[in-house]
Design an enzyme around this catalytic site. Structure first.
Site, PDB file in Angstrom:
ATOM      1  N   PHE A  34       1.268   5.167   0.728  1.00 57.75           N
ATOM      2  CA  PHE A  34       0.720   6.251   1.538  1.00 57.75           C
ATOM      3  C   PHE A  34       1.407   7.559   1.154  1.00 57.75           C
ATOM      4  O   PHE A  34       2.571   7.565   0.735  1.00 57.75           O
ATOM      5  CB  PHE A  34       0.962   5.994   3.029  1.00 57.75           C
ATOM      6  CG  PHE A  34       0.255   4.780   3.581  1.00 57.75           C
ATOM      7  CD1 PHE A  34      -0.904   4.913   4.331  1.00 57.75           C
ATOM      8  CD2 PHE A  34       0.760   3.505   3.361  1.00 57.75           C
ATOM      9  CE1 PHE A  34      -1.553   3.793   4.854  1.00 57.75           C
ATOM     10  CE2 PHE A  34       0.127   2.379   3.874  1.00 57.75           C
ATOM     11  CZ  PHE A  34      -1.038   2.529   4.615  1.00 57.75           C
ATOM     12  N   THR A  91       0.850  -1.192   0.000  1.00 56.71           N
ATOM     13  CA  THR A  91       0.000   0.000   0.000  1.00 56.71           C
ATOM     14  C   THR A  91       0.885   1.243   0.000  1.00 56.71           C
ATOM     15  O   THR A  91       1.858   1.315   0.756  1.00 56.71           O
ATOM     16  CB  THR A  91      -0.933   0.019   1.222  1.00 56.71           C
ATOM     17  OG1 THR A  91      -1.806  -1.110   1.166  1.00 56.71           O
ATOM     18  CG2 THR A  91      -1.783   1.286   1.231  1.00 56.71           C
TER      19      THR A  91
END
Length: 420
Positions: A297, A295
């Site tokens: 960010f 992921t």
């Protein structure tokens, strides 16, 4: 809530003491300059010869200054109380004698007040969406080690926490290698006036969590964040869990919900740290469908950082145009002709004008959607190539905004590493 006054900037104040020398020095006689020491309260007499030119005048000043330092050094050797400190790392001089002041007056700034800011990431308040144990909390800790992580129940709250000076930064997810983009945060980037100042990529390691003693035969449902559910869909089927999937706000929140309500028929998809925090048992480990599950960010701040060219940078922009998708090719060509690599392009509906009508009633009408385009490219805004590309893009667009120019996350990672 009470807000603390913030100092935006400090102008440099030259507090270096200077000796005052009369401009006119009468010739044909020797004179005695009665100079009051700036370091002590007593006065000193120094004989100065006739000064006839600027060079002699400068020499006299140097002699006077050296005599003062020499005299003070002698006093220190004799047991005086004049400590010698280094000023700007070049010369050694004497500490000023503090002047007696009214204790009610504010304390003057010292050199320690103008010291550099703390090391990047230390003692910062960083907002993230979720509860303790969420992957966003781990991303905040990776982006800003030793920070104070502030949990927020919604993405919107994290944005507002930075805007209202409750937090210094926000770390929020924007895309996952399996689940794709988090569209909510792309919309919020346009709505709020925050700047992207960095990025961090976090490998995601999902676990199936239950209350102690619960077996998978007892389960009737699995709860987690929608992204986590989609990332583990195939593995859950292979485990024989053909049960209901229910979405909640975040992964760690799902674990907290099971522990709080003592749900023995429900499992959560979350991190191993969430299991430790909420007293759950790991029923299955590493249940993501793809081990290369990462992921991305972004780190948000109120002010942008100064772009540089001494390390890899990435720039994020958003733009809109009024002449249909044909303009998109021209916009992308502005980067291609300058050999600038695009790492992402995302389209989102233009909320102010979701549908545009073309033509009139006599010749028929055509309708098509209006879009905003989010683009990430590998170049710093300090790079002339990026500046020229955006100058060209601006000619074809009706709206253009730079969301941030920031260092790329170049830290290596391995799918086998368990960061959580």
């Amino acid at each position: 809530m009470n807000s603390k006054p913030m100092i935006k900037s400090l102008s440099y104040l030259d507090t270096t003491p200077k000796l005052s020398i009369p401009r006119k020095i009468h010739q044909n006689r020797s004179q005695v300059c009665n100079i009051k020491s700036i370091y002590k309260h007593e006065s000193r007499n120094f004989s100065v010869g006739v000064v006839t030119n600027r060079a002699d005048w400068q020499s006299s000043c140097a002699i006077l200054a050296s005599n003062v330092v020499s005299q003070q050094s002698t006093e220190k050797t004799d047991g005086g109380n004049a400590d010698i400190t280094s000023i700007n790392g070049v010369h050694q001089t004497l500490d000023l004698v503090p002047v007696q002041q009214d204790t009610n007056l504010p304390k003057p700034l010292s050199i320690t007040d103008l010291s550099p800011a703390p090391m990047h990431g230390s003692q910062l308040r960083v907002a993230y969406q979720g509860v303790p144990g969420a992957y966003s909390e781990a991303a905040a800790g990776k982006a800003y080690p030793n920070c104070e992580a502030i949990p927020c129940d919604q993405f919107e709250v994290a944005f507002q926490a930075v805007e209202l000076w409750i937090a210094d930064r926000a770390v929020l997810p924007v895309e996952n290698s399996l689940g794709g983009s988090i569209h909510r945060n792309y919309d919020l980037l346009l709505r709020h006036n925050l700047h992207i100042v960095g990025e961090v990529q976090l490998p995601v390691h999902h676990c199936l969590l239950v209350l102690p003693g619960v077996r998978k035969e007892y389960l009737n449902r699995v709860i987690s964040h929608p992204q986590a559910l989609s990332q583990c869909e195939l593995t859950l089927t292979k485990l024989g869990l053909s049960v209901a999937r229910e979405a909640v706000d975040d992964t760690a929140g799902a674990a907290e919900f099971i522990a709080t309500h003592n749900l023995r028929d429900t499992a959560a998809i979350a991190s191993s740290r969430a299991a430790e925090l909420y007293g759950l048992q790991i029923l299955a480990d590493g249940i993501q469908d793809d081990s290369s599950n990462v992921t991305r960010f972004v780190m948000l701040a109120r002010e942008p950082i100064i772009p540089r060219t001494d390390r890899p940078f990435k720039t994020s922009i958003v733009f809109a145009h009024d002449k249909g998708t044909s303009v998109l090719f021209k916009v992308l060509s502005a980067f291609a002709f300058r050999n600038i690599s695009l790492t992402k392009i995302e389209s989102r509906p233009y909320r102010n004008r979701p549908i545009r009508v073309v033509g009139d009633a006599s010749t028929g009408t055509a309708k098509h959607f209006e879009y905003m385009f989010y683009v990430d490219f590998e170049a710093s805004m300090a790079d002339p190539r990026a500046q020229n590309a955006l100058a060209e893009v601006q000619e074809f667009t009706s709206f253009l905004r730079v969301l941030g120019s920031y260092p790329m996350d170049m830290t290596p990672w391995s799918p086998s590493n368990r960061d959580l």
